[in-house]
Scaffold this motif. Structure first.
Motif, short mmCIF file in Angstrom:
data_model
loop_
_atom_site.label_atom_id
_atom_site.label_comp_id
_atom_site.label_asym_id
_atom_site.label_seq_id
_atom_site.Cartn_x
_atom_site.Cartn_y
_atom_site.Cartn_z
N ARG A 25 15.67 -23.39 -4.06
CA ARG A 25 14.66 -23.67 -2.87
C ARG A 25 15.57 -23.35 -1.12
O ARG A 25 15.44 -22.60 -0.85
CB ARG A 25 14.44 -25.00 -2.09
N GLN A 26 16.50 -23.98 -1.51
CA GLN A 26 18.10 -24.07 -0.50
C GLN A 26 17.98 -22.11 0.14
O GLN A 26 17.78 -21.91 0.90
CB GLN A 26 18.69 -24.43 -0.77
N VAL A 29 15.10 -20.99 1.86
CA VAL A 29 14.78 -21.70 3.04
C VAL A 29 16.14 -21.40 3.88
O VAL A 29 16.05 -20.88 5.18
CB VAL A 29 14.71 -22.40 3.71
N ASP A 30 17.21 -20.97 3.50
CA ASP A 30 18.69 -19.63 4.35
C ASP A 30 17.80 -18.99 4.90
O ASP A 30 18.57 -18.53 5.70
CB ASP A 30 19.88 -20.05 3.33
N ASP A 46 2.13 -24.03 6.98
CA ASP A 46 3.34 -24.85 8.02
C ASP A 46 3.59 -24.11 6.12
O ASP A 46 4.62 -24.47 5.47
CB ASP A 46 3.61 -26.22 7.77
N PRO A 47 5.30 -23.20 7.09
CA PRO A 47 6.39 -22.41 5.49
C PRO A 47 6.78 -24.11 5.23
O PRO A 47 6.55 -23.82 3.60
CB PRO A 47 7.10 -21.45 7.04
N GLN A 48 7.22 -24.50 5.48
CA GLN A 48 7.92 -25.76 4.81
C GLN A 48 7.11 -26.81 3.63
O GLN A 48 7.43 -26.64 2.49
CB GLN A 48 8.83 -27.06 5.70
N ASP A 49 6.32 -26.76 3.98
CA ASP A 49 5.07 -27.15 3.61
C ASP A 49 4.61 -26.85 1.88
O ASP A 49 4.74 -26.95 1.11
CB ASP A 49 4.05 -28.29 3.85
N ILE A 51 6.27 -23.96 1.20
CA ILE A 51 6.82 -23.39 0.03
C ILE A 51 7.77 -24.30 -1.19
O ILE A 51 7.58 -24.22 -2.11
CB ILE A 51 8.17 -22.89 0.41
N ASP A 52 6.79 -25.67 -0.81
CA ASP A 52 7.74 -27.00 -1.84
C ASP A 52 5.79 -26.99 -2.71
O ASP A 52 6.20 -26.72 -3.71
CB ASP A 52 7.21 -28.01 -0.82
#
Length: 107
Positions: A25-26, A29-30, A46-49, A51-52
């Protein structure tokens, strides 16, 4: 026939697919630019939500079948523990080596 991840043309997209398939994941995100956006089947998410929920908590994995647009558009067999496997299209907008937008949906 699949395209080996290491053979993908665009280095940023190649790194994104590697991160997805490695469950990193990191690293994914990077690769995202500040304020990056995404859409799923034409709906902004929402991209963060996303991808999780769709990749990293459900063991997402991508096998690329074809690429176009300089390696920034992919057709892939994508699978995760929620939805199983499906043929998907992925479109990446890359600026200065970072993903500013990505879109995915059934192909």
């Amino acid at each position: 026939m699949t395209i080996a991840t290491a053979k993908l043309s665009d280095p940023t997209v190649r790194a994104a697919v590697t991160a997805i398939n490695d469950g990193d994941r990191q690293a994914f995100v990077d690769l995202l630019a500040p304020g990056a956006t995404m859409s799923d089947d034409g709906t902004d998410r929402d991209p963060q939500d996303w991808i999780d929920r769709e990749i990293f908590t459900v063991r997402g994995h991508m096998e690329v079948r074809s690429e176009s647009a300089g390696g920034r558009t992919l057709i892939a067999d994508y699978r995760n523990e929620t939805w199983g496997e499906m043929r998907t299209a992925w479109h990446f907008t890359v600026e200065d080596g970072r993903i500013s937008h990505f879109a995915t949906g059934q192909a």
